[in-house]
Structure formats: structure tokens, C-alpha cells
Design a protein around this motif. Sequence first.
Motif, mmCIF file in Angstrom:
data_model
loop_
_atom_site.group_PDB
_atom_site.id
_atom_site.type_symbol
_atom_site.label_atom_id
_atom_site.label_comp_id
_atom_site.label_asym_id
_atom_site.label_seq_id
_atom_site.Cartn_x
_atom_site.Cartn_y
_atom_site.Cartn_z
ATOM 1 N N ASP A 1 0.874 -1.171 0.000
ATOM 2 C CA ASP A 1 0.000 0.000 0.000
ATOM 3 C C ASP A 1 0.917 1.228 0.000
ATOM 4 O O ASP A 1 1.414 1.652 1.042
ATOM 5 C CB ASP A 1 -0.864 -0.063 1.268
ATOM 6 C CG ASP A 1 -1.739 1.161 1.438
ATOM 7 O OD1 ASP A 1 -1.647 2.097 0.622
ATOM 8 O OD2 ASP A 1 -2.524 1.177 2.400
ATOM 9 N N THR A 2 1.140 1.790 -1.193
ATOM 10 C CA THR A 2 2.126 2.882 -1.269
ATOM 11 C C THR A 2 1.568 4.183 -0.710
ATOM 12 O O THR A 2 2.315 5.037 -0.264
ATOM 13 C CB THR A 2 2.627 3.089 -2.711
ATOM 14 O OG1 THR A 2 1.507 3.366 -3.559
ATOM 15 C CG2 THR A 2 3.369 1.878 -3.214
ATOM 16 N N GLY A 3 0.216 4.313 -0.702
ATOM 17 C CA GLY A 3 -0.377 5.478 -0.045
ATOM 18 C C GLY A 3 0.009 5.477 1.432
ATOM 19 O O GLY A 3 0.299 6.523 2.019
ATOM 20 N N ALA B 1 -3.687 12.934 8.158
ATOM 21 C CA ALA B 1 -2.505 12.255 7.604
ATOM 22 C C ALA B 1 -2.623 12.155 6.084
ATOM 23 O O ALA B 1 -1.628 12.285 5.357
ATOM 24 C CB ALA B 1 -2.357 10.869 8.228
ATOM 25 N N GLY B 2 -3.845 11.953 5.587
ATOM 26 C CA GLY B 2 -4.072 11.879 4.133
ATOM 27 C C GLY B 2 -3.699 13.197 3.461
ATOM 28 O O GLY B 2 -3.076 13.210 2.394
ATOM 29 N N MET B 3 -4.068 14.301 4.114
ATOM 30 C CA MET B 3 -3.747 15.603 3.521
ATOM 31 C C MET B 3 -2.250 15.886 3.576
ATOM 32 O O MET B 3 -1.666 16.421 2.627
ATOM 33 C CB MET B 3 -4.534 16.707 4.220
ATOM 34 C CG MET B 3 -5.973 16.748 3.700
ATOM 35 S SD MET B 3 -7.064 17.648 4.754
ATOM 36 C CE MET B 3 -6.329 19.258 4.659
ATOM 37 N N ILE C 1 3.139 16.156 0.677
ATOM 38 C CA ILE C 1 4.528 15.759 0.386
ATOM 39 C C ILE C 1 4.627 14.989 -0.937
ATOM 40 O O ILE C 1 5.687 14.914 -1.550
ATOM 41 C CB ILE C 1 5.202 14.949 1.532
ATOM 42 C CG1 ILE C 1 4.506 13.598 1.744
ATOM 43 C CG2 ILE C 1 5.291 15.754 2.816
ATOM 44 C CD1 ILE C 1 5.360 12.629 2.566
ATOM 45 N N ALA C 2 3.471 14.435 -1.398
ATOM 46 C CA ALA C 2 3.497 13.610 -2.626
ATOM 47 C C ALA C 2 3.811 14.426 -3.880
ATOM 48 O O ALA C 2 4.128 13.852 -4.913
ATOM 49 C CB ALA C 2 2.168 12.882 -2.804
ATOM 50 N N VAL C 3 3.728 15.759 -3.795
ATOM 51 C CA VAL C 3 4.046 16.561 -4.987
ATOM 52 C C VAL C 3 5.542 16.888 -5.055
ATOM 53 O O VAL C 3 6.014 17.442 -6.045
ATOM 54 C CB VAL C 3 3.241 17.896 -5.023
ATOM 55 C CG1 VAL C 3 1.758 17.616 -5.112
ATOM 56 C CG2 VAL C 3 3.553 18.764 -3.810
ATOM 57 N N GLY D 1 -1.264 2.062 -5.997
ATOM 58 C CA GLY D 1 -0.910 3.479 -5.867
ATOM 59 C C GLY D 1 -1.391 4.311 -7.038
ATOM 60 O O GLY D 1 -2.471 4.068 -7.591
ATOM 61 N N ARG D 2 -0.564 5.302 -7.410
ATOM 62 C CA ARG D 2 -0.935 6.207 -8.501
ATOM 63 C C ARG D 2 0.012 6.063 -9.694
ATOM 64 O O ARG D 2 -0.372 6.291 -10.828
ATOM 65 C CB ARG D 2 -0.871 7.675 -8.035
ATOM 66 C CG ARG D 2 -1.681 8.011 -6.809
ATOM 67 C CD ARG D 2 -3.170 7.945 -7.095
ATOM 68 N NE ARG D 2 -3.978 8.550 -6.040
ATOM 69 C CZ ARG D 2 -4.246 7.998 -4.862
ATOM 70 N NH1 ARG D 2 -3.768 6.806 -4.580
ATOM 71 N NH2 ARG D 2 -4.993 8.612 -3.971
ATOM 72 N N ASP D 3 1.276 5.719 -9.390
ATOM 73 C CA ASP D 3 2.295 5.709 -10.445
ATOM 74 C C ASP D 3 3.083 4.394 -10.446
ATOM 75 O O ASP D 3 4.240 4.351 -10.844
ATOM 76 C CB ASP D 3 3.279 6.880 -10.227
ATOM 77 C CG ASP D 3 3.929 6.824 -8.853
ATOM 78 O OD1 ASP D 3 3.460 6.057 -7.993
ATOM 79 O OD2 ASP D 3 4.923 7.545 -8.631
ATOM 80 N N MET D 4 2.452 3.328 -9.980
ATOM 81 C CA MET D 4 3.171 2.046 -9.888
ATOM 82 C C MET D 4 3.554 1.514 -11.269
ATOM 83 O O MET D 4 4.677 1.087 -11.497
ATOM 84 C CB MET D 4 2.316 1.003 -9.144
ATOM 85 C CG MET D 4 2.022 1.324 -7.707
ATOM 86 S SD MET D 4 3.522 1.379 -6.700
ATOM 87 C CE MET D 4 3.749 3.114 -6.513
ATOM 88 N N GLY D 5 2.596 1.543 -12.207
ATOM 89 C CA GLY D 5 2.863 0.992 -13.547
ATOM 90 C C GLY D 5 3.681 1.915 -14.428
ATOM 91 O O GLY D 5 4.368 1.459 -15.335
HETATM 92 O O1 DC Z 1 -4.119 6.189 -1.485
HETATM 93 P P1 DC Z 1 -3.995 7.109 -0.272
HETATM 94 O O2 DC Z 1 -5.194 7.983 -0.050
HETATM 95 O O3 DC Z 1 -3.578 6.358 0.961
HETATM 96 O O4 DC Z 1 -2.763 8.108 -0.655
HETATM 97 C C1 DC Z 1 -2.386 9.178 0.171
HETATM 98 C C2 DC Z 1 -1.799 10.284 -0.693
HETATM 99 O O5 DC Z 1 -0.551 9.886 -1.240
HETATM 100 C C3 DC Z 1 -2.679 10.689 -1.856
HETATM 101 O O6 DC Z 1 -2.904 12.090 -1.831
HETATM 102 C C4 DC Z 1 -1.921 10.396 -3.107
HETATM 103 C C5 DC Z 1 -0.519 10.124 -2.645
HETATM 104 N N1 DC Z 1 0.043 8.969 -3.314
HETATM 105 C C6 DC Z 1 0.818 9.190 -4.411
HETATM 106 O O7 DC Z 1 1.001 10.326 -4.824
HETATM 107 N N2 DC Z 1 1.420 8.126 -5.036
HETATM 108 C C7 DC Z 1 1.218 6.872 -4.607
HETATM 109 N N3 DC Z 1 1.838 5.847 -5.238
HETATM 110 C C8 DC Z 1 0.384 6.618 -3.503
HETATM 111 C C9 DC Z 1 -0.205 7.699 -2.878
#
Ligand code: DC
Length: 397
Positions: A37-39, A104-106, A111-113, A138-142
Motif C-alpha cells: 500500500d504505497t499510499g 494524515a491523508g492531507m 509531500i506527494a508533490v 498506488g498512482r504511479d506504480m505501472g
Molecule cells: O491512497 P492514499 O489515499 O492512501 O494516498 C495518500 C496520498 O498519497 C494521496 O494524496 C496520493 C498520494 N500517493 C501518491 O502520490 N502516489 C502513490 N503511489 C500513492 C499515494
Amino acid sequence: MNESSSPFIVTLDGPAGVGKSTLAKRLAETLDIAYLDTGAMFRTLALYLRENGWSPEKTAAGNDEPAPRELLSGCVFTLRGSGAATELLCNGTPVSDVIRSEEAGMMAADIAVLPQIREYLKTAQQYLGNTSSLVAEGRDMGTAVFPSAACKIFLEAEPEIRAMRRYLQLRESGKPCNLAELTEHIRRRDQQDRNRAHAPLSPAEDAAIIDSSYLNMDEVFAAILRTIGAKRRTPPPVYAMRRQDRAISREECLALLAGCEYGLLATIDKSGWPYAVPLSYVFMDGAVYFHCAFTGHKSNNIVADNRVCFTVVGATLPVYDKNYSTYYESVIVFGRAFAVKDEQERTRGLRMLAEKYLPAHMDGFEESRRRSGGRTAVYKIVPDQITGKAKRPREKT
Ligand code: DC
């Protein structure tokens, strides 16, 4: 060949609220591999940084490395167990439910940017994927983290539908919520995820896109399983040998691998450029072992994409028989390279290398290993395909 020893990576990307976590856990359980779970990594790192007195607001605009490097490298992720029970550990301790809060999500989103943070976590994620099979969510795994994953899935669903699903979920668990606000929140998150400069949310070119808008969870899961079934056994490329008459047997290939002095290792770098490097190696238990530094062009390439091609050339002799020609014998191995973690196997690999190249100096082995062993990475190439070719004097040209 050797599928069981190659980490098998499935990537599951998609926007917020599309059902990734539920599906990724279920998939990991079915495949009996770990769930990443990369989030959760972004959330944990955000809390860790704040606990240690750092936050993104302190970043001056244009600063490429806003978080102190020593601070970042003090946050080490590992995985324990498999399937739905997989635990993500930070510095040896399972991450707690505190990371699941809205706050924590916010903080994670903030930091994700930052490219520096994404690079740091990317390396950590790739390390985990190099050591065990994973369903990585996640968002950018592939696209960015596992570009050569065996199977890539991108989940989509219309924002209104995702908002409605979340609304029903929250209402069922007795949490007050407003559908219009949830829809707006989902739209904003999409906007942020899809438009950020670094590793934005988008499907990899070779991802299977599954739109779950009008499917239930079981139907989506069945579609994922079908996709994996179709992609799981992707073999290495087969280049037809033009001169089949020169092909040598598998036994001869193995004998050449065991007997050649040096080899040439080709890896792929992040931008897709090949990088070929001469290599000292040993052929042991059907695999090619070599050593190098933990970071460097070779290691970095392998951690990002472990597909390699390894070549050896045996005896050669230029000849003139009314034509300019050369007698030769050579082998090409396609395979995947893995960092050897087992201490006994690492030591055996290093000992075999010393015995191959400096057999008269084995009395110095233990001392040398003690001095530099900790700085030396040992890799093994597990072959998927071995082919060889030779032109020898007995042949007619
Ligand atoms: O999936 P999540 O809500 O647990 O992710 C938390 C934040 O992390 C979300 O704003 C997007 C970011 N994130 C990301 O940019 N890249 C990932 N691989 C996973 C999460």
C-alpha cells in the motif's frame, strides 16, 4: 522457467475511491504474495517527517532537496507476511492506524508533490519489489515505479459514482457525510493527482484499463484475474537464430558459462538506454553471480528494472579460408537479476569469485570479506533463456 524465483509484480493504479485497496488486498490473498500500500508509505513518511520537526511549508521555492537527506534515510520500510495480512513496517514497527486519519491523508498529499520525496519512496518501493512478489497499489506504480511489472492494471470509475460509493460506505458505518461535498472532494483529488508535474496519475501504455463504473467488486475482480492470467507467463524475447546450424546444445552453453573468463552484462536504464558493462562472474547452481557496489549505474538499473541480458565469448580465432572469418563460441542469457540477501549464499558467491580469479590467494579471503563485505552487493541472474552459437574449425563454411 524459474518463475517461482522471479518476483512477480502486479501494479494496481487509479484515482482515489476507485476500490484499489480492497481489490489489491483480495488479489494479494488470492495470489499469496505481499500487498504494498504505497499510499500508506506516503502517509507514514509525512507523519514521521512532522514528528522530526520538518514540514513542506518550510520548503523554500525551487529547493530540490527540501527534506534533510539524513532525516529521510532514517525512515526505512519493510514488509512482513503476505496476502491481506501483509504488514508494512517502518523502522521495524508495523505502521499504526493513525496514518488513516484525514489529516494524515492531507499531509501525504502535500509531500506527494515533492520530487525528492517521490524519488525516495520510489527507491524504497523498488527495493521491496526486487526482494518479493507484490501487488503494488498506488498512482504511479505501472508508469514510474515498476515499468516492467508482469501485469499492470489501471482502475477507472466516474467521479460521481466513486463519491456515491464512499457516501454509502460512510453512511453504513454511521459517519455523517454530504454527497455533494464528497463529489467535490473526489474531483479535487483527481485534479491534483492527474495534473501534478512529477509522476502524475495516468495509465501506463501497457496497462489494462478496467472501468468499474457499472461493475460490482466481484465483476471487477474477475476482470483483473483474467488480465493476469493472460499476462503472467510473458516469456523473454525469442530472436530466431539465422544460422541454426551453428546453434550449440544446452550442455555446451552451460559448459561455456562455467568456463569463460569474463562476461558482458546489459541492463536497461530509467530512460530506456541500454548499458552494457564487462563483468567478472561465476556460474553457480544454474545462475550467474557477480558483485558490485550497492549504488551505481548497474545496481540502480537493476533495482528499477531487473531484466538483463548476459553474454560470454569463449575461444576465438581469426581465419582466412578465402573469406575473412572467425572461429568463435558464445552464449547469450536472458534473465532477471536479484540482490542476494541470504548471507550464506552471498559469502559462497564471493568465495567462488575469489577462487575463480585469484585461487592462489584464498588465505586472504576472510580478511578481505570482513573489511569490504558490508559494502559489496552480490547479485544473481536467474536465466529465463540460454542460447549459444559456435563456428569451429571442423565445420565447412
Ligand atoms: O491512497 P492514499 O489515499 O492512501 O494516498 C495518500 C496520498 O498519497 C494521496 O494524496 C496520493 C498520494 N500517493 C501518491 O502520490 N502516489 C502513490 N503511489 C500513492 C499515494
